[in-house]
Motif scaffolding. Structure first.
Motif, short mmCIF file in Angstrom:
data_model
loop_
_atom_site.label_atom_id
_atom_site.label_comp_id
_atom_site.label_asym_id
_atom_site.label_seq_id
_atom_site.Cartn_x
_atom_site.Cartn_y
_atom_site.Cartn_z
N SER A 207 0.85 -1.19 0.00
CA SER A 207 0.00 0.00 0.00
C SER A 207 0.89 1.25 0.00
CB SER A 207 -0.88 -0.04 1.24
OG SER A 207 -2.06 0.64 1.00
N GLY A 208 0.73 2.14 -0.96
CA GLY A 208 1.52 3.37 -1.03
C GLY A 208 2.86 3.24 -1.72
N GLU A 209 3.23 2.02 -2.14
CA GLU A 209 4.55 1.81 -2.77
C GLU A 209 4.59 2.45 -4.17
OE1 GLU A 209 5.63 -2.38 -2.59
OE2 GLU A 209 6.94 -2.10 -4.35
N ARG A 210 5.78 3.00 -4.52
CA ARG A 210 5.95 3.61 -5.85
C ARG A 210 5.88 2.52 -6.91
NH1 ARG A 210 8.53 8.50 -7.31
NH2 ARG A 210 9.16 8.48 -9.50
N LEU A 211 5.15 2.77 -8.00
CA LEU A 211 4.98 1.76 -9.04
C LEU A 211 6.10 1.87 -10.08
CD1 LEU A 211 1.12 2.14 -9.69
CD2 LEU A 211 2.28 0.70 -8.02
N PRO A 212 6.41 0.79 -10.79
CA PRO A 212 7.46 0.84 -11.80
C PRO A 212 7.07 1.68 -13.02
CG PRO A 212 6.44 -1.35 -11.74
CD PRO A 212 5.89 -0.58 -10.59
N ASP A 213 5.79 1.93 -13.21
CA ASP A 213 5.30 2.66 -14.38
C ASP A 213 4.00 3.36 -14.01
OD1 ASP A 213 5.42 3.45 -16.94
OD2 ASP A 213 5.30 1.43 -17.84
N ARG A 214 3.62 4.38 -14.77
CA ARG A 214 2.32 5.03 -14.53
C ARG A 214 1.22 4.19 -15.18
NH1 ARG A 214 4.46 8.29 -11.14
NH2 ARG A 214 5.32 10.30 -11.76
N VAL A 215 0.04 4.26 -14.62
CA VAL A 215 -1.07 3.42 -15.12
C VAL A 215 -2.11 4.26 -15.87
CG1 VAL A 215 -0.73 1.77 -13.24
CG2 VAL A 215 -2.42 3.60 -12.98
N ASP A 216 -2.94 3.57 -16.66
CA ASP A 216 -3.98 4.27 -17.43
C ASP A 216 -5.16 4.67 -16.55
OD1 ASP A 216 -2.76 3.93 -20.08
OD2 ASP A 216 -3.08 1.79 -19.70
N ALA A 217 -5.45 3.84 -15.55
CA ALA A 217 -6.59 4.14 -14.67
C ALA A 217 -6.35 3.52 -13.30
CB ALA A 217 -7.89 3.60 -15.25
N VAL A 218 -6.94 4.15 -12.28
CA VAL A 218 -6.91 3.60 -10.92
C VAL A 218 -8.35 3.37 -10.48
CG1 VAL A 218 -6.23 3.95 -8.51
CG2 VAL A 218 -4.80 4.87 -10.35
N MET A 219 -8.59 2.22 -9.86
CA MET A 219 -9.90 1.91 -9.30
C MET A 219 -9.83 2.13 -7.80
SD MET A 219 -11.54 0.79 -12.04
CE MET A 219 -10.56 1.84 -13.10
N GLU A 220 -10.54 3.14 -7.31
CA GLU A 220 -10.49 3.57 -5.91
C GLU A 220 -11.73 3.11 -5.14
OE1 GLU A 220 -9.37 4.71 -3.29
OE2 GLU A 220 -7.54 5.77 -3.76
N THR A 221 -11.54 2.40 -4.05
CA THR A 221 -12.63 2.21 -3.08
C THR A 221 -12.13 2.49 -1.67
OG1 THR A 221 -12.16 -0.15 -2.76
CG2 THR A 221 -13.80 0.40 -4.43
N VAL A 222 -10.83 2.72 -1.52
CA VAL A 222 -10.25 2.88 -0.17
C VAL A 222 -10.40 4.33 0.31
CG1 VAL A 222 -8.17 2.65 1.23
CG2 VAL A 222 -8.64 0.98 -0.58
N GLY A 223 -10.22 5.29 -0.59
CA GLY A 223 -10.46 6.69 -0.24
C GLY A 223 -9.25 7.38 0.37
N ALA A 224 -9.45 8.00 1.55
CA ALA A 224 -8.44 8.89 2.14
C ALA A 224 -7.05 8.26 2.19
CB ALA A 224 -8.89 9.30 3.54
N ALA A 225 -6.97 6.99 2.58
CA ALA A 225 -5.66 6.37 2.81
C ALA A 225 -4.87 6.21 1.51
CB ALA A 225 -5.84 5.00 3.48
N THR A 226 -5.50 6.16 0.38
CA THR A 226 -4.78 5.86 -0.87
C THR A 226 -4.93 6.94 -1.95
OG1 THR A 226 -6.71 4.54 -1.52
CG2 THR A 226 -4.84 3.32 -0.62
N TRP A 227 -5.69 8.01 -1.66
CA TRP A 227 -6.03 8.99 -2.69
C TRP A 227 -4.78 9.61 -3.35
CZ3 TRP A 227 -9.82 9.89 -5.77
CH2 TRP A 227 -9.93 11.11 -6.44
N SER A 228 -3.81 10.06 -2.54
CA SER A 228 -2.62 10.69 -3.12
C SER A 228 -1.85 9.70 -3.98
CB SER A 228 -1.71 11.23 -2.01
OG SER A 228 -2.30 12.38 -1.46
N HIS A 229 -1.76 8.46 -3.51
CA HIS A 229 -1.05 7.44 -4.28
C HIS A 229 -1.76 7.19 -5.61
CE1 HIS A 229 0.08 3.18 -5.27
NE2 HIS A 229 1.27 3.68 -5.01
N SER A 230 -3.08 7.21 -5.59
CA SER A 230 -3.84 7.00 -6.83
C SER A 230 -3.52 8.10 -7.84
CB SER A 230 -5.34 7.00 -6.55
OG SER A 230 -5.68 5.89 -5.77
N ILE A 231 -3.56 9.35 -7.37
CA ILE A 231 -3.31 10.48 -8.28
C ILE A 231 -1.88 10.43 -8.80
CG2 ILE A 231 -3.18 13.02 -8.36
CD1 ILE A 231 -6.07 11.83 -8.23
#
Ligand SMILES: NC(=O)c1ccc[n+]([C@@H]2O[C@H](COP(=O)([O-])OP(=O)(O)OC[C@H]3O[C@@H](n4cnc5c(N)ncnc54)[C@H](OP(=O)(O)O)[C@@H]3O)[C@@H](O)[C@H]2O)c1
Length: 323
Positions: A207-231
């Protein structure tokens, strides 16, 4: 009849208001059908209801549950669609501002019987087990609409799912991998990350780890805890599709600058239409997808399933069988 219902509401201790006991069977009503349920599924929505989110004290007692499958009065095997539109509404039910979900205004599916508008019945394909049918109406339908209707990503694209163990998260991973998307996921838990790989995730990250590449879309259901990582994980022009906020709806940072600078799209998504549910059921059968089920419990033991969900200790769906 036996039912799991909310007798009281408590934001801090949702299980305190849960009762599993007898409730009156539904009374027949013109235009509505009584379904004798075989299976029903648990969703986070049921926990939110017990916390008083979307359910007010004046509506108690309320039988919980949005997912269910059973047999109607004519003997047809059916899946129950949980979105109840207002009378006279035409078109996409999810866009009706006066729609409700089962268990918000009308009793829900965690019972031996439920009564729903006849239009809310979708035929259960013969190849679908009762347990699988109980998974589809909420978490799986939401995942289907997020990915196939709202993400704008074509098969071959890369999609990140925030969280790996939840009902919506596991559905996204299974649906996306079956449809040819490269599905990545995050998880707080190593064992759940490992299991996500087993159901079709191409890679799983902490959770929150930097990804090796940027993605086309993020599916969010977690909300506050993951929002910045999603963006931060999106490519320019990418989209975040959000259908839930389990960890809260006030992220420490809204990330507004990144959203406009990277020209991101933020798309809200809720449930799906009856037609989408029909297509989902066909897709699951055609692709021979076995929805991941965390546990199957008799309805009488519903409290145990609720407790697992409150603790966040699930991988896939919790399904109840009727007496
Ligand atoms: N809008 C709609 O129509 C709709 C429909 C269905 C669900 N929802 C909402 O979507 C959410 C998920 O529903 P669900 O039934 O799938 O619930 P769930 O089974 O309880 O799923 C919880 C998920 O969130 C992750 N998670 C929870 N807390 C986290 C945290 N603090 N940090 C990181 N990850 C966290 C978990 O991943 P790991 O444990 O793997 O980390 C797991 O994947 C709920 O809020 C629900 O109300 C909305």
């Amino acid at each position: 009849m036996l039912a799991a219902y909310a007798a009281a509401l408590s934001p801090a201790d949702p299980l305190s208001g849960l009762v599993v006991d007898d409730r009156p069977a539904p009374e027949p009503r013109p235009g509505w059908s009584v379904v004798t349920l075989r299976t029903a599924g648990l969703n986070h929505h049921d926990v939110w209801s017990l916390r008083g989110v979307g359910l007010s004290a004046d509506r108690l007692p309320m039988i919980l549950g949005c997912d269910g499958a059973g047999v109607d009065e004519q003997g047809n095997e059916v899946i129950v669609h949980a979105v109840v539109p207002s009378e006279g509404w035409r078109g996409d039910e999810t866009l009706d501002p006066r729609r409700t979900l089962l268990s918000e205004l009308h009793d829900g599916t965690l019972a031996e019987q439920v009564i729903v508008p006849t239009a809310n019945l979708v035929p259960k394909p013969a190849g679908l087990s009762w347990e699988a049918a109980a998974c589809l109406s909420t978490a799986w339908l939401t995942a289907y609409r997020m990915l196939f209707t709202n993400s704008g990503v074509r098969p071959g694209g890369t999609v990140l799912v925030q969280g790996a163990g939840g009902g919506v998260a596991t559905a996204l991973i299974q649906l996306g991998s079956a449809a040819g998307y490269r599905m990545w996921a995050t998880s707080r838990d190593e064992a759940r990350a490992e299991r996500a790989l087993g159901i079709g995730a191409a890679a799983v990250f902490g959770s929150g780890e930097r990804l090796p590449d940027r993605v086309d879309a993020v599916m969010e259901t977690v909300g506050a805890a993951t929002w910045s990582h999603s963006i931060n994980s999106l490519r320019p022009g990418g989209s975040v599709v959000i259908s839930g906020a389990t960890s809260g709806d006030a992220p420490p940072k809204a990330e507004l600058t990144k959203i406009f600078f990277k020209q991101l799209r933020v798309i809200g998504s809720t449930m799906g239409t009856r037609e989408e549910l029909r297509h989902l059921a066909s897709f699951v059968v055609q692709q021979r997808i076995e929805p991941v089920i965390d546990s199957v419990l008799p309805l009488a033991e519903a409290r145990q399933g609720f407790a697992k969900m409150v603790e966040g200790d699930v991988f896939g769906k919790v399904v109840f069988t009727m007496p």
